[in-house]
Design a protein around this motif. Sequence first.
Motif, short mmCIF file in Angstrom:
data_model
loop_
_atom_site.label_atom_id
_atom_site.label_comp_id
_atom_site.label_asym_id
_atom_site.label_seq_id
_atom_site.Cartn_x
_atom_site.Cartn_y
_atom_site.Cartn_z
N TYR A 232 0.85 -1.19 0.00
CA TYR A 232 0.00 0.00 0.00
C TYR A 232 0.89 1.25 0.00
O TYR A 232 1.69 1.45 0.90
N GLY A 233 0.74 2.05 -1.04
CA GLY A 233 1.64 3.18 -1.27
C GLY A 233 2.68 2.79 -2.31
O GLY A 233 2.57 1.75 -2.97
N ASP A 234 3.72 3.60 -2.44
CA ASP A 234 4.72 3.32 -3.47
C ASP A 234 5.82 2.38 -2.99
O ASP A 234 6.73 2.03 -3.76
N ASP A 271 17.35 -2.15 11.94
CA ASP A 271 17.37 -2.60 10.55
C ASP A 271 16.22 -1.91 9.80
O ASP A 271 15.08 -2.34 9.86
N ASN A 272 16.54 -0.83 9.11
CA ASN A 272 15.55 -0.01 8.42
C ASN A 272 15.29 -0.57 7.02
O ASN A 272 16.20 -0.59 6.19
N VAL A 273 14.06 -1.04 6.77
CA VAL A 273 13.75 -1.74 5.53
C VAL A 273 12.52 -1.11 4.88
O VAL A 273 11.52 -0.84 5.56
N SER A 274 12.56 -0.90 3.57
CA SER A 274 11.38 -0.38 2.87
C SER A 274 10.33 -1.48 2.77
O SER A 274 10.64 -2.68 2.78
N ILE A 275 9.07 -1.06 2.68
CA ILE A 275 7.98 -2.03 2.57
C ILE A 275 8.11 -2.82 1.27
O ILE A 275 7.82 -4.02 1.22
N ALA A 276 8.56 -2.16 0.21
CA ALA A 276 8.78 -2.88 -1.04
C ALA A 276 9.85 -3.96 -0.88
O ALA A 276 9.70 -5.09 -1.37
N THR A 277 10.94 -3.62 -0.18
CA THR A 277 11.99 -4.61 0.07
C THR A 277 11.48 -5.76 0.93
O THR A 277 11.81 -6.93 0.68
N GLY A 295 -1.10 -0.78 -4.06
CA GLY A 295 -2.43 -0.23 -3.84
C GLY A 295 -2.36 1.14 -3.20
O GLY A 295 -1.27 1.66 -2.93
N GLU A 296 -3.52 1.71 -2.93
CA GLU A 296 -3.58 3.06 -2.36
C GLU A 296 -3.07 3.06 -0.93
O GLU A 296 -3.40 2.18 -0.13
N ARG A 297 -2.27 4.05 -0.61
CA ARG A 297 -1.70 4.17 0.73
C ARG A 297 -2.79 4.43 1.76
O ARG A 297 -3.78 5.11 1.49
N GLN A 298 -2.60 3.87 2.96
CA GLN A 298 -3.57 4.00 4.04
C GLN A 298 -3.31 5.27 4.86
O GLN A 298 -2.16 5.64 5.11
N ALA A 299 -4.40 5.90 5.30
CA ALA A 299 -4.28 7.14 6.10
C ALA A 299 -3.64 6.85 7.44
O ALA A 299 -3.91 5.84 8.08
N GLY A 300 -2.79 7.79 7.90
CA GLY A 300 -2.21 7.71 9.23
C GLY A 300 -0.92 6.92 9.31
O GLY A 300 -0.30 6.87 10.37
N ASP A 301 -0.51 6.27 8.22
CA ASP A 301 0.73 5.50 8.24
C ASP A 301 1.94 6.43 8.25
O ASP A 301 2.01 7.40 7.50
N ALA A 302 2.92 6.10 9.11
CA ALA A 302 4.14 6.88 9.16
C ALA A 302 4.97 6.65 7.90
O ALA A 302 4.92 5.56 7.31
N GLU A 303 5.73 7.66 7.51
CA GLU A 303 6.57 7.53 6.32
C GLU A 303 7.78 6.64 6.62
O GLU A 303 8.13 5.77 5.82
N HIS A 304 8.42 6.88 7.76
CA HIS A 304 9.63 6.12 8.09
C HIS A 304 9.70 5.88 9.60
O HIS A 304 9.27 6.73 10.40
#
Length: 349
Positions: A232-234, A271-277, A295-304
């Motif tokens: 969800y998101g990019d 261990d900082n990992v992207s959601i895509a990774t 899919g479309e990003r969910q409201a309220g989710d932190a960026e990092h």
Amino acid sequence: MRNRVDADDSGTFYPFVRLLQAMILVTGGAGFIGGHLAEAFIRDGYDVVTLDNLNSYYDVDIKRRNVECAREAAEEGTGSYELVEGDIRDADLVDDLVDDAEYVFHQAAQAGVRTSVENPRRVNDINVEGTLNVLDAARESPVERIVFASSSSVYGKPTSLPYEEDHPTTPISPYGVSKLAAENYVRVYGDLYDLPTVALRYFTVYGPRMRPNMAISNFVSRCMNDEPPIVYGDGTQTRDFTYADDIVRANTKLLETDAADGEVLNIGSTDNVSIATLAEVIRDEIAPDLDIEYGERQAGDAEHTHADVTKANDVIGYEPTEDIRSGVRKFIGWYQENREWYEPLVRSS
């Protein structure tokens, strides 16, 4: 009288009357993290009472499994176990339980960023008012220590990464606000009333018996069913995923030392990992030929999120043991062994 319940081998709950002198109270002790803590404490020889309302935020079958694991630990070792079915918002019940406890591990909360966006008042009622009940009860009892489960959600928008404990706290969800408010009450009560308190800021915890609506469990389920994981998101948003065993180790340290009293500590993996990774790691372990869908990003989710655990290492010797790849492999192994009962919960979440 307290509504005390236990579970038989089929997972059916039934009431019983048996009083224990508890050393440790775990609120939310039939939940994911609370269940792992209760089981670990029992195996270490402690008497444990858990308070949980067995709500249906996620399927109660997982909570039954947590109860069964705790009961099995008590049968196999020297510690004892008791489950009290009740709500953290019941002040009289909380008073009664805290009065019996030497240590309180306060895990009970309404979890879920998206749930908090839908119903912020409920999150405040449980996470803030419930915490005040625990703190008020502790003022009147000789509690050795209160350990509060806070969250990386208190940080919100990063000005720098990784997060150190003195990073500005600007939460972007009602859940994060509620955790920050409760954490501040824990600090103030500690200062005003000479209560030994510690707040642990958890960073995205995962592992066996985790909530079925989390990204990792959903990615694993979809890949095992030859379906592409959906991000969800990019996918560039990042998380610091922390394996449940590391969370248990951090909490257990607080039974051995008062060095963290009055402190706030980050408990993460570093261990900082992207959601895509993350999706790719899981996909590659299970079904390498699958594509990743978005899919479309969910409201309220932190960026990092990214934890600096230097302070936790200095104060209590905390060191994470699992990176995302080793932790995911462990979780996939557990998932395969428990797929029959766990996967339907994931698919319906």
